[in-house]
Scaffold this motif. Structure first.
Motif, mmCIF file in Angstrom:
data_model
loop_
_atom_site.group_PDB
_atom_site.id
_atom_site.type_symbol
_atom_site.label_atom_id
_atom_site.label_comp_id
_atom_site.label_asym_id
_atom_site.label_seq_id
_atom_site.Cartn_x
_atom_site.Cartn_y
_atom_site.Cartn_z
ATOM 1 N N THR A 40 45.615 49.882 32.141
ATOM 2 C CA THR A 40 44.973 49.075 33.176
ATOM 3 C C THR A 40 46.032 48.354 34.006
ATOM 4 O O THR A 40 45.902 48.237 35.228
ATOM 5 N N TYR A 80 48.600 39.930 42.200
ATOM 6 C CA TYR A 80 47.561 39.810 41.179
ATOM 7 C C TYR A 80 47.336 38.363 40.736
ATOM 8 O O TYR A 80 46.410 38.083 39.992
ATOM 9 N N THR A 149 46.620 34.348 30.041
ATOM 10 C CA THR A 149 46.307 35.749 30.263
ATOM 11 C C THR A 149 46.205 36.020 31.759
ATOM 12 O O THR A 149 45.901 35.127 32.548
ATOM 13 N N ASP A 151 44.198 38.485 34.393
ATOM 14 C CA ASP A 151 43.041 39.357 34.526
ATOM 15 C C ASP A 151 43.469 40.627 35.249
ATOM 16 O O ASP A 151 43.844 40.590 36.417
ATOM 17 N N GLY A 153 41.450 43.223 35.625
ATOM 18 C CA GLY A 153 40.257 43.901 36.133
ATOM 19 C C GLY A 153 39.629 44.736 35.037
ATOM 20 O O GLY A 153 40.201 44.937 33.961
ATOM 21 N N SER A 155 37.458 44.014 33.024
ATOM 22 C CA SER A 155 37.290 43.191 31.810
ATOM 23 C C SER A 155 38.473 43.293 30.846
ATOM 24 O O SER A 155 38.319 43.131 29.639
ATOM 25 N N VAL A 157 42.286 41.815 29.944
ATOM 26 C CA VAL A 157 43.249 40.741 30.186
ATOM 27 C C VAL A 157 44.532 41.035 29.419
ATOM 28 O O VAL A 157 44.517 41.661 28.367
#
Length: 174
Positions: A40, A80, A149, A151, A153, A155, A157
């Protein structure tokens, strides 16, 4: 004496940088992060911000024409991050090819970037470290500000550590 001599990155380095950085993350971060987090990270964030190259604040280390390390700094937050603008320059995008880990490449980059930050008129540097880099930055006198943390995306982290260091003139002239 450190044999590694960082130079400014150029746009033509981008493809080789992305390949080297991907190898680094897969080899060194997998001990700290689940595969889902790493995948991710690559799909939503990536490793290279080309704006750092355009700004002239991103450096690379080569060994016989092969890119083996990279790192730079910015007064802008990474894309980000949702927080306000930083109060101190941020060290960003530090990666060392796994074959060159613990051989002084990262140290040469940190020292070069810290000198650039200091010469630009700043007496403090901050960074957000992946868990795999915390011990390295501690060894370079960075202190932990907080654990948090990011994020990524979907869901997902990623645990990271915000760190800082005062840049004294005595350190930057050596």
């Amino acid at each position: 004496m450190n044999r590694w001599k960082p130079r400014l990155a150029i746009a033509q380095d981008e493809q080789a940088l992305r390949a080297m950085q991907a190898q680094c993350v897969h080899a060194l971060a997998e001990a700290y992060y689940a595969c889902e987090i790493i995948e991710t990270y690559f799909s939503h964030i990536g490793t290279l911000d080309p704006a750092l190259i355009a700004d002239g604040t991103y450096f690379v280390v080569e060994d016989e024409g092969r890119l083996v390390g990279s790192g730079g700094w910015s007064v802008r937050r990474p894309h980000y991050e949702q927080a306000a603008e930083p109060t101190a320059p941020l060290l960003r995008g530090f990666f060392v090819h796994p074959d060159y880990a613990r051989r002084g490449v990262g140290s040469a980059l940190v020292e070069r970037v810290e000198r650039a930050v200091f010469r630009a008129g700043h007496d403090e540097a901050r960074l957000t470290a992946m868990l795999s880099g915390v011990a390295f930055y501690r060894a370079h006198d960075y202190t932990v500000l907080r654990h948090r943390t990011v994020d990524l995306g979907d869901s997902v982290v990623m645990p990271v550590v915000d760190m800082a260091k005062r840049l004294g003139e005595h350190r930057m002239t050596a």
